[in-house]
Write a protein that holds these residues in place. Structure first.
Motif, PDB file in Angstrom:
ATOM      1  N   GLY A 171     -85.121  -7.369   0.894  1.00 55.35           N
ATOM      2  CA  GLY A 171     -84.237  -8.397   0.372  1.00 55.35           C
ATOM      3  C   GLY A 171     -84.701  -9.820   0.594  1.00 55.35           C
ATOM      4  O   GLY A 171     -84.370 -10.714  -0.183  1.00 55.35           O
ATOM      5  N   TYR A 172     -85.484 -10.050   1.646  1.00 56.07           N
ATOM      6  CA  TYR A 172     -85.898 -11.419   1.940  1.00 56.07           C
ATOM      7  C   TYR A 172     -86.982 -11.917   0.998  1.00 56.07           C
ATOM      8  O   TYR A 172     -87.272 -13.121   0.966  1.00 56.07           O
ATOM      9  N   GLU A 173     -87.587 -11.032   0.225  1.00 57.52           N
ATOM     10  CA  GLU A 173     -88.716 -11.405  -0.627  1.00 57.52           C
ATOM     11  C   GLU A 173     -88.182 -11.954  -1.953  1.00 57.52           C
ATOM     12  O   GLU A 173     -88.073 -11.256  -2.957  1.00 57.52           O
ATOM     13  N   THR A 174     -87.875 -13.237  -1.927  1.00 58.37           N
ATOM     14  CA  THR A 174     -87.049 -13.883  -2.937  1.00 58.37           C
ATOM     15  C   THR A 174     -87.619 -13.815  -4.340  1.00 58.37           C
ATOM     16  O   THR A 174     -86.899 -13.538  -5.309  1.00 58.37           O
ATOM     17  N   SER A 175     -88.899 -14.069  -4.500  1.00 62.94           N
ATOM     18  CA  SER A 175     -89.456 -14.131  -5.846  1.00 62.94           C
ATOM     19  C   SER A 175     -89.469 -12.763  -6.515  1.00 62.94           C
ATOM     20  O   SER A 175     -89.518 -12.679  -7.747  1.00 62.94           O
ATOM     21  N   GLY A 176     -89.418 -11.689  -5.745  1.00 71.11           N
ATOM     22  CA  GLY A 176     -89.317 -10.371  -6.343  1.00 71.11           C
ATOM     23  C   GLY A 176     -88.007 -10.204  -7.081  1.00 71.11           C
ATOM     24  O   GLY A 176     -87.962  -9.710  -8.214  1.00 71.11           O
ATOM     25  N   VAL A 177     -86.916 -10.632  -6.443  1.00 72.53           N
ATOM     26  CA  VAL A 177     -85.593 -10.569  -7.069  1.00 72.53           C
ATOM     27  C   VAL A 177     -85.538 -11.472  -8.295  1.00 72.53           C
ATOM     28  O   VAL A 177     -85.172 -11.050  -9.399  1.00 72.53           O
ATOM     29  N   HIS A 178     -85.918 -12.723  -8.115  1.00 71.92           N
ATOM     30  CA  HIS A 178     -85.751 -13.688  -9.200  1.00 71.92           C
ATOM     31  C   HIS A 178     -86.839 -13.548 -10.265  1.00 71.92           C
ATOM     32  O   HIS A 178     -86.621 -13.905 -11.429  1.00 71.92           O
ATOM     33  N   GLY A 179     -87.983 -12.992  -9.891  1.00 70.30           N
ATOM     34  CA  GLY A 179     -88.986 -12.673 -10.892  1.00 70.30           C
ATOM     35  C   GLY A 179     -88.496 -11.570 -11.819  1.00 70.30           C
ATOM     36  O   GLY A 179     -88.692 -11.630 -13.040  1.00 70.30           O
ATOM     37  N   ALA A 180     -87.862 -10.535 -11.249  1.00 69.53           N
ATOM     38  CA  ALA A 180     -87.319  -9.446 -12.065  1.00 69.53           C
ATOM     39  C   ALA A 180     -86.219  -9.966 -12.984  1.00 69.53           C
ATOM     40  O   ALA A 180     -86.157  -9.609 -14.173  1.00 69.53           O
ATOM     41  N   LEU A 181     -85.336 -10.811 -12.461  1.00 72.48           N
ATOM     42  CA  LEU A 181     -84.270 -11.381 -13.286  1.00 72.48           C
ATOM     43  C   LEU A 181     -84.828 -12.282 -14.380  1.00 72.48           C
ATOM     44  O   LEU A 181     -84.362 -12.252 -15.526  1.00 72.48           O
ATOM     45  N   CYS A 182     -85.825 -13.083 -14.033  1.00 70.74           N
ATOM     46  CA  CYS A 182     -86.429 -13.994 -15.001  1.00 70.74           C
ATOM     47  C   CYS A 182     -87.115 -13.203 -16.123  1.00 70.74           C
ATOM     48  O   CYS A 182     -86.994 -13.556 -17.307  1.00 70.74           O
TER      49      CYS A 182
END
Length: 307
Positions: free
Chosen positions: A90-101
């Protein structure tokens, strides 16, 4: 005493954590951001264009976290399927927001060419606490196996199970951060009763290929696209990245299924785990997100061209 020599404040060498140590660790975890505001609201904005499904719910009293996936709206059995996962840590922020983007800006480009399934935040409790583990001090990305004790991993396995063997590509979006060395690897050693051995954090982007199904052309296509966005990590003085030999510049290999890693859950021909370095002085948070997006697009394009 240097930071690398400092003992972790919980546990002792030679003794695996029991419930008391896990409780002590959990008491230190503080909510720092909102899964609902950052992730669920972003997913909800996709509702008019894609199919959304709640594939599970994590109940960590007094909190409860719904798990959502985004699907191509016209799923066709004659098309190859692609899986994008983010936020397993969960702390790996760009993974979350990269997937959403990717879902917001590029997923529609593949309509009629591929079925796409995006699980953008596999570990919402850890996302909110900027943490690697779940509340039980379990690493979801070592827990993708039958009868998993990680609710995060078990839920994603159930989501993927009906489609296993039908995926052409799976890309799992991660980061390697300075906190890996300063907190998470130190906590891991303490949890398992081991001595912490300092390592080295690579400065740049790299990939983890599957040692049991290496796909060097696929990995190189992803690296070529990402190199236009951010820099690729050089090997250390021993020719390694995070302790693993570099097989080609920017690529290491793990036996992903045997280790219980997310990248091993689909049986896809083409798989990779991205590793972005957000703490680099040469990269911004937006560059890290765009590097993840570039990796997803390049992976899909290569897989479709070589299906």
């Amino acid at each position: 005493m240097s930071n690398n020599d400092a003992a972790y404040p919980i546990g002792e060498v030679g003794k695996v954590w029991g419930q008391a140590e896990r409780d002590a660790w959990l008491s230190r975890q503080v909510r720092r951001r909102s899964y609902e505001a950052d992730v669920l609201d972003a997913i909800d904005r996709l509702r008019a264009r894609f199919d959304l499904s709640e594939y599970g719910r994590l109940d960590y009293a007094p909190e409860s976290f719904p798990l959502f996936a985004v699907r191509s709206p016209s799923w066709r059995d004659d098309l190859p399927s692609m899986l994008v996962t983010g936020g397993v840590h969960g702390y790996e922020t760009s993974g979350v927001h990269g997937a959403l983007c990717f879902a917001e800006q590029h997923m529609a480009d593949y309509a009629g060419r591929a079925n796409i399934l995006v699980a953008p935040c596999v570990s919402p409790w850890a996302y909110e606490r900027i943490q690697r583990w779940n509340p039980d001090a379990i690493d979801p990305n070592r827990s993708f196996h039958e009868n998993s004790r990680s609710g995060e991993s078990a839920a994603l396995l159930r989501l993927v199970a009906p489609l296993r063997g039908r995926f052409l590509m799976h890309i799992d979006l991660h980061e390697t951060t300075d906190s890996d060395e300063g907190e998470f690897r130190r906590a891991l050693a303490a949890r398992d009763g081991k001595v912490f051995v300092p390592g080295e954090i690579p400065d740049g982007f790299y990939l983890v290929d599957d040692a049991e199904n290496p796909q060097p052309g696929f990995q190189q296509a992803v690296l070529a696209a990402v190199s236009k966005v951010t820099h690729i990590a050089p090997a250390d003085a021993d020719g390694k990245l995070i302790g693993s030999p570099v097989v080609v510049p920017g690529v290491i290999e793990y036996a992903v299924k045997g280790l219980g890693l997310c990248a091993g859950i689909t049986g896809a021909r083409y798989t990779t785990t991205t590793e972005v370095y957000p703490d680099s002085p040469h990269a911004t948070p937006e560059q890290c997100i765009q590097a993840q997006v570039a990796a997803v697009r390049a992976g899909m394009d290569y897989a479709l061209a070589h299906a």
